[in-house]
Design a protein around this motif. Sequence first.
Motif, mmCIF file in Angstrom:
data_model
loop_
_atom_site.group_PDB
_atom_site.id
_atom_site.type_symbol
_atom_site.label_atom_id
_atom_site.label_comp_id
_atom_site.label_asym_id
_atom_site.label_seq_id
_atom_site.Cartn_x
_atom_site.Cartn_y
_atom_site.Cartn_z
ATOM 1 N N ARG A 205 0.845 -1.198 0.000
ATOM 2 C CA ARG A 205 0.000 0.000 0.000
ATOM 3 C C ARG A 205 0.875 1.240 0.000
ATOM 4 N NH1 ARG A 205 -2.405 3.002 4.328
ATOM 5 N NH2 ARG A 205 -1.618 1.468 5.817
ATOM 6 N N ALA A 206 0.453 2.254 -0.734
ATOM 7 C CA ALA A 206 1.168 3.525 -0.788
ATOM 8 C C ALA A 206 0.235 4.634 -0.327
ATOM 9 C CB ALA A 206 1.668 3.815 -2.202
ATOM 10 N N ALA A 207 0.689 5.422 0.660
ATOM 11 C CA ALA A 207 -0.081 6.552 1.170
ATOM 12 C C ALA A 207 0.577 7.845 0.717
ATOM 13 C CB ALA A 207 -0.159 6.503 2.690
ATOM 14 N N PHE A 208 -0.154 8.685 0.008
ATOM 15 C CA PHE A 208 0.367 9.932 -0.537
ATOM 16 C C PHE A 208 -0.123 11.101 0.318
ATOM 17 C CE2 PHE A 208 0.175 6.851 -3.900
ATOM 18 C CZ PHE A 208 1.302 7.089 -4.684
ATOM 19 N N GLU A 209 0.810 11.947 0.750
ATOM 20 C CA GLU A 209 0.466 13.091 1.600
ATOM 21 C C GLU A 209 1.216 14.330 1.112
ATOM 22 O OE1 GLU A 209 -1.702 12.978 4.048
ATOM 23 O OE2 GLU A 209 -1.924 10.816 4.394
ATOM 24 N N THR A 210 0.594 15.486 1.272
ATOM 25 C CA THR A 210 1.245 16.748 0.915
ATOM 26 C C THR A 210 0.987 17.801 1.980
ATOM 27 O OG1 THR A 210 -0.687 17.357 -0.415
ATOM 28 C CG2 THR A 210 1.207 16.420 -1.592
ATOM 29 N N ARG A 211 1.823 18.837 1.965
ATOM 30 C CA ARG A 211 1.676 19.949 2.902
ATOM 31 C C ARG A 211 1.891 21.252 2.132
ATOM 32 N NH1 ARG A 211 5.448 18.721 6.210
ATOM 33 N NH2 ARG A 211 4.162 17.704 7.794
ATOM 34 N N PHE A 212 0.938 22.167 2.261
ATOM 35 C CA PHE A 212 1.032 23.484 1.634
ATOM 36 C C PHE A 212 1.062 24.540 2.731
ATOM 37 C CE2 PHE A 212 -0.547 20.713 -1.609
ATOM 38 C CZ PHE A 212 -0.033 21.207 -2.801
ATOM 39 N N PRO A 213 2.264 25.020 3.118
ATOM 40 C CA PRO A 213 2.366 26.018 4.191
ATOM 41 C C PRO A 213 1.811 27.363 3.739
ATOM 42 C CG PRO A 213 4.476 24.933 3.731
ATOM 43 C CD PRO A 213 3.560 24.617 2.598
ATOM 44 N N PRO A 214 1.551 28.272 4.695
ATOM 45 C CA PRO A 214 1.199 29.643 4.319
ATOM 46 C C PRO A 214 2.263 30.230 3.395
ATOM 47 C CG PRO A 214 0.854 29.299 6.658
ATOM 48 C CD PRO A 214 1.556 28.075 6.158
ATOM 49 N N ALA A 215 1.845 31.041 2.443
ATOM 50 C CA ALA A 215 2.756 31.557 1.414
ATOM 51 C C ALA A 215 3.590 32.716 1.947
ATOM 52 C CB ALA A 215 1.965 31.988 0.185
ATOM 53 N N ILE A 216 4.477 32.396 2.857
ATOM 54 C CA ILE A 216 5.386 33.384 3.435
ATOM 55 C C ILE A 216 6.814 32.960 3.112
ATOM 56 C CG2 ILE A 216 6.193 34.443 5.586
ATOM 57 C CD1 ILE A 216 3.412 33.952 6.743
ATOM 58 N N PRO A 217 7.650 33.870 2.608
ATOM 59 C CA PRO A 217 8.999 33.480 2.160
ATOM 60 C C PRO A 217 9.833 32.756 3.207
ATOM 61 C CG PRO A 217 8.476 35.676 1.389
ATOM 62 C CD PRO A 217 7.350 35.278 2.296
ATOM 63 N N VAL B 29 -3.134 4.025 -2.510
ATOM 64 C CA VAL B 29 -3.211 3.045 -3.590
ATOM 65 C C VAL B 29 -2.822 1.694 -3.004
ATOM 66 C CG1 VAL B 29 -2.322 2.338 -5.835
ATOM 67 C CG2 VAL B 29 -2.672 4.769 -5.347
ATOM 68 N N VAL B 30 -3.668 0.692 -3.221
ATOM 69 C CA VAL B 30 -3.455 -0.635 -2.640
ATOM 70 C C VAL B 30 -3.095 -1.611 -3.749
ATOM 71 C CG1 VAL B 30 -4.456 -2.476 -1.240
ATOM 72 C CG2 VAL B 30 -5.088 -0.094 -0.808
ATOM 73 N N ASN B 31 -2.001 -2.326 -3.534
ATOM 74 C CA ASN B 31 -1.403 -3.167 -4.569
ATOM 75 C C ASN B 31 -1.928 -4.598 -4.554
ATOM 76 O OD1 ASN B 31 0.239 -3.665 -6.732
ATOM 77 N ND2 ASN B 31 2.165 -3.510 -5.631
ATOM 78 N N HIS B 32 -2.596 -5.013 -3.470
ATOM 79 C CA HIS B 32 -2.956 -6.426 -3.361
ATOM 80 C C HIS B 32 -4.193 -6.784 -4.159
ATOM 81 C CE1 HIS B 32 -6.078 -5.056 -0.621
ATOM 82 N NE2 HIS B 32 -6.580 -6.265 -0.594
ATOM 83 N N TYR B 33 -5.006 -5.780 -4.482
ATOM 84 C CA TYR B 33 -6.234 -6.032 -5.231
ATOM 85 C C TYR B 33 -6.100 -5.386 -6.606
ATOM 86 C CZ TYR B 33 -11.178 -6.625 -6.304
ATOM 87 O OH TYR B 33 -12.363 -7.000 -6.890
ATOM 88 N N LYS B 34 -6.173 -6.189 -7.661
ATOM 89 C CA LYS B 34 -6.008 -5.657 -9.012
ATOM 90 C C LYS B 34 -7.115 -6.177 -9.921
ATOM 91 C CE LYS B 34 -0.944 -5.378 -8.881
ATOM 92 N NZ LYS B 34 0.312 -5.781 -9.566
ATOM 93 N N GLU B 35 -7.507 -5.324 -10.846
ATOM 94 C CA GLU B 35 -8.412 -5.698 -11.926
ATOM 95 C C GLU B 35 -7.776 -5.230 -13.220
ATOM 96 O OE1 GLU B 35 -11.142 -7.329 -12.167
ATOM 97 O OE2 GLU B 35 -11.877 -7.552 -10.107
ATOM 98 N N GLN B 36 -7.539 -6.156 -14.139
ATOM 99 C CA GLN B 36 -6.910 -5.818 -15.419
ATOM 100 C C GLN B 36 -5.575 -5.106 -15.210
ATOM 101 O OE1 GLN B 36 -11.321 -4.578 -16.732
ATOM 102 N NE2 GLN B 36 -9.788 -3.962 -18.227
ATOM 103 N N GLY B 37 -4.892 -5.448 -14.123
ATOM 104 C CA GLY B 37 -3.608 -4.834 -13.823
ATOM 105 C C GLY B 37 -3.697 -3.558 -13.013
ATOM 106 N N TYR B 38 -4.889 -2.980 -12.851
ATOM 107 C CA TYR B 38 -5.066 -1.716 -12.142
ATOM 108 C C TYR B 38 -5.215 -1.933 -10.641
ATOM 109 C CZ TYR B 38 -5.670 1.012 -16.414
ATOM 110 O OH TYR B 38 -5.461 1.648 -17.620
ATOM 111 N N LYS B 39 -4.445 -1.198 -9.878
ATOM 112 C CA LYS B 39 -4.486 -1.294 -8.424
ATOM 113 C C LYS B 39 -5.724 -0.586 -7.861
ATOM 114 C CE LYS B 39 0.586 -1.207 -8.283
ATOM 115 N NZ LYS B 39 0.766 -1.196 -9.758
ATOM 116 N N GLU B 40 -6.073 -0.944 -6.645
ATOM 117 C CA GLU B 40 -7.191 -0.315 -5.947
ATOM 118 C C GLU B 40 -6.795 1.090 -5.487
ATOM 119 O OE1 GLU B 40 -9.684 -2.678 -2.982
ATOM 120 O OE2 GLU B 40 -8.464 -1.408 -1.665
ATOM 121 N N ILE B 41 -7.738 2.039 -5.559
ATOM 122 C CA ILE B 41 -7.495 3.425 -5.134
ATOM 123 C C ILE B 41 -8.484 3.778 -4.027
ATOM 124 C CG2 ILE B 41 -7.459 5.853 -5.838
ATOM 125 C CD1 ILE B 41 -6.876 4.933 -8.667
#
Length: 274
Positions: free
Chosen positions: A40-52, A186-198
């Motif tokens: 399984r892959a966990a995607f995370e992001t962080r957008f800080p306040p736009a201060i230099p 995204v989960v890799n253990h369950y696939k349909e036609q090669g496509y992973k679970e989202i």
Amino acid sequence: MVCNLKTLIAFMITLSTCFSVNSFAEPQEQAIKLGSSWYRAAFETRFPPAIPSLPDANGWVVLYKNKADLMGEQHDNVFRPITPALNVALSAETTLNPFRKRYPDFYTEVSNRKRLDCPVLGVPFELDDKPTTQEWVVAFSAIQCLSDDESVKLRQGDTEAHYWVLQKRANGQYRVLAEGDGSLHVVNHYKEQGYKEIRTRLLLNRAFPNDELQCGGAEFTWRYRNTGYYLADTEIMAQDCQLLHFPELTGEAWQYAYDEYARRAKVLVDQWVK
């Protein structure tokens, strides 16, 4: 001397614009290749306040080896500014996107124009085990980018970004395979036609800003069939509802309050899914 707040905000916006344009003008090479040897892959992001003085927007991926792996292996700074072509593809009329009707405010002419001037990050990964296609997880802060209040960008960060799973097919056509807010797995253990679970999330306070609930949402499980992803499962979540809906409750009282929340949340979730 009394500082003029409007002048100060304008000056800070100018500075942050200078920094952000330089930072996000040219996409950089990816730090790692995610490959496909993970459960399984966990995607995370962080957008800080736009201060230099604050760091630029960034993101990371946690790869879990198997179902029993609770810690995972975190790869930092793997998200990079996407190319102009990918940014345009997110909202192009030629891009196949079944989620456009569920996020109509994101696809107006004004919103598309604003997003082109915002930090938009992406990371390539392998979704379908096919060398003829390319896939990316793409993220941006709708709160910061689409707000008409410029000061929002200075005072408010965002750790629950909006995500797309974008694919470029062998014929050059793009399509959005999944879209959601908050996090993306995204989960890799369950696939349909090669496509992973989202797995994506719906945050009720963003999808229904005028509703009284203002917390929680749902996690959706998407699986591939024929030519696209379909909704395979829905789980109601109340991860941030304790103070709003279950304060100082225990036992049967808590269960009753939670069941009532779940009932109301499901009405909104079903409304969004249709």
